[in-house]
Design an enzyme around this catalytic site. Structure first.
Site, PDB file in Angstrom:
ATOM      1  N   SER A 182     -14.003  46.572  26.599  1.00 44.10           N
ATOM      2  CA  SER A 182     -13.680  48.078  27.091  1.00 44.10           C
ATOM      3  C   SER A 182     -14.643  49.100  27.464  1.00 44.10           C
ATOM      4  CB  SER A 182     -12.476  48.579  26.107  1.00 44.10           C
ATOM      5  OG  SER A 182     -11.968  49.770  26.658  1.00 44.10           O
ATOM      6  N   ASP A 346      -4.638  46.103  33.009  1.00 41.65           N
ATOM      7  CA  ASP A 346      -4.415  45.719  32.041  1.00 41.65           C
ATOM      8  C   ASP A 346      -3.590  46.430  31.062  1.00 41.65           C
ATOM      9  OD1 ASP A 346      -6.269  47.382  30.785  1.00 41.65           O
ATOM     10  OD2 ASP A 346      -7.758  45.861  30.238  1.00 41.65           O
ATOM     11  N   HIS A 378      -4.886  44.782  27.634  1.00 43.34           N
ATOM     12  CA  HIS A 378      -6.175  45.646  27.249  1.00 43.34           C
ATOM     13  C   HIS A 378      -6.695  45.311  25.707  1.00 43.34           C
ATOM     14  CE1 HIS A 378      -9.492  48.318  28.112  1.00 43.34           C
ATOM     15  NE2 HIS A 378      -9.531  48.769  26.972  1.00 43.34           N
TER      16      HIS A 378
END
Ligand SMILES: *[C@@H]1O[C@H](CO)[C@@H](O)[C@H](O)[C@H]1NC(C)=O
Ligand SMILES: *[C@@H]1O[C@H](CO)[C@@H](O)[C@H](O)[C@H]1NC(C)=O
Ligand SMILES: *[C@@H]1O[C@H](CO)[C@@H](O)[C@H](O)[C@H]1NC(C)=O
Ligand SMILES: *[C@@H]1O[C@H](CO)[C@@H](O)[C@H](O)[C@H]1NC(C)=O
Length: 397
Positions: A182, A346, A378
């Site tokens: 991320s 996502d 995610h």
């Protein structure tokens, strides 16, 4: 004779063994543990603790998020922006530390009590140990103050250079792989963009990015306007909004004008729409001008997407409804959670941003591998079977 046989064995059964490229894990927003010590004079409620003579677990500690004490938590976890110096600092009387530098423990589990929703890199690290990796030696962690953005990471980056060089040496001068999740990916990109090519050639094998946020995401806009309960059912979004707004990283992760056009509406509300060009107005309307200054401090950090200059494995999910446009009707703006018109992505990051790594194809001599994984959400990407198969192949072959 004995010596010769010994040498033979040594060469073929010992030295011939392949040394794995060591891996350093760079977590994302919320992915580092925080401990805090207090010596405060004020707090939002009489029941908030003002003084401790020890460091206690502040993030992530689900007990800190419980109703009643959550206001105490946000008052300790927020940062205060200095408009003159363009930096942030802890509130008066709050000292924070990020434990576990170089080790994996604090990025495997955010909560020292190992309550399951707080597992982070633990699935990946457990798998890596089965493939021959050793915790704290050939797989390591680089936790950092995720509330801030790279313009305030000078110390973190200095320590990261040392950690890479130390890990390289600790593993018989074997090049290091940086593995981000991320926000850990733009954080790593900024780092690589500021390291000399000769250093990268010597020390870095590749950069594996999971769910990279290359061009921001629409979700932080909701967090600014209405707060985000992070999917924790008992947390009220408005109670954490003050803390979430205070973080420069939230400003950094807003949609980039390199990825969203000036005519694309990001937020719709009665009487006004906002696009990437309306952020100043947006912050005026939510009465949080510090956000506008933080946005200006951070918008250009990786905006031009300069290639990292190392081999990249760009792994991300797709096919999951992701906030695309936030729609406020009636008098929902800004305190109620908006309706959402979805986009591909996502679940957290929009697909165009996840695919940002494709900008580097043909722009650097090192390869860019693009690995889209259908349905890898995610956070779930950290436990995803297909992703583990890809990691195994990349790390052990
Ligand atoms: C706590 O803060 C006060 C000032 O507000 C200071 O006088 C005192 O020395 C501090 N105590 C500790 C243990 O740091
Ligand atoms: C790694 O370091 C942590 C301290 O941060 C320690 O608790 C853990 O036992 C170490 N793991 C191994 C396998 O040495
Ligand atoms: C590195 O090499 C030395 C001897 O050459 C050996 O003792 C050590 O186990 C090796 N380390 C790794 C991580 O393979
Ligand atoms: C906001 O955008 C929508 C389309 O996304 C449009 O229908 C509406 O008229 C716009 N509102 C304003 C105030 O510009």
């Amino acid at each position: 004779m004995f010596r010769l046989i010994f040498t033979f064995f040594f060469l073929f059964f010992y030295c011939d063994c392949k040394i794995l490229n060591p891996v350093i894990l760079v977590p994302g927003d919320g992915g580092s543990e925080f401990v805090a010590k207090l010596n405060k004079t004020t707090a939002p409620h009489s029941w908030c603790v003002l003084h401790t003579d020890y460091y206690f677990s502040l993030w992530l500690n689900l007990e800190e998020l419980a109703p009643f004490v959550i206001d105490c938590f946000t008052d300790n976890m927020r940062v205060i922006y200095d408009r003159e110096k363009h930096i942030t600092h802890n509130p008066p009387g709050v000292e924070t530390k990020i434990p576990g530098w170089g080790d994996t423990r604090t990025v495997e589990w955010l909560d020292p009590s190992h309550i399951s929703p707080t597992s982070y890199f633990s699935t990946i690290v457990n798998a890596m140990v089965k493939w021959g990796y050793e915790r704290n030696v050939s797989v390591r962690g680089a936790p950092y103050d995720f509330r801030k953005a790279p313009n305030e990471y000078a110390d973190f980056y200095k320590n990261l250079i040392t950690l890479v060089e130390e890990t390289y040496a600790l593993n018989n001068n074997t090049k290091v792989i940086l593995l981000g999740h991320s926000m850990g990916n733009p954080t790593t990109l900024y780092f690589l963009n500021h390291q000399p090519q000769a250093w990268k050639d010597k020390f870095i094998q590749s950069f594996i990015s999971l769910a990279g946020v290359w061009g921001g995401s629409v979700k932080p806009l909701r967090l600014y306007a209405s707060g985000d309960n992070l999917g924790v059912a008992f947390v009220k979004a408005l109670n954490v909004r003050v803390q979430q707004r205070s973080m420069p990283s939230s400003a950094w992760l807003m949609p980039s004008d390199m990825f969203w056009g000036k005519d694309e509406v990001l937020i719709e509300r009665p009487g006004r729409n906002y696009t990437v060009n309306d952020y100043q107005q947006f912050f005026m309307d939510i009465n949080f001008m510090d956000g506008w200054y933080m946005r200006q401090d951070t918008a250009n950090l990786i905006r031009s997407l300069t290639p990292p200059g190392v081999e990249v494995h760009c792994v991300h999910g797709y096919g999951i409804p992701t906030p695309g446009t936030l729609v406020y009707t009636g008098n929902m703006w800004p305190d109620s959670q908006p309706n959402v018109r979805t986009d591909d992505g996502d679940g957290t990051v929009n697909i165009r941003s996840l695919k940002g790594c494709l900008h580097w194809q043909g722009k650097q001599p090192q390869k860019i591998y693009h690995v889209p994984v259908k349905g890898a959400e995610h956070m779930e990407i950290l436990d995803n079977k297909d992703v583990l198969v890809y990691l195994k192949k990349t790390l052990t072959s």
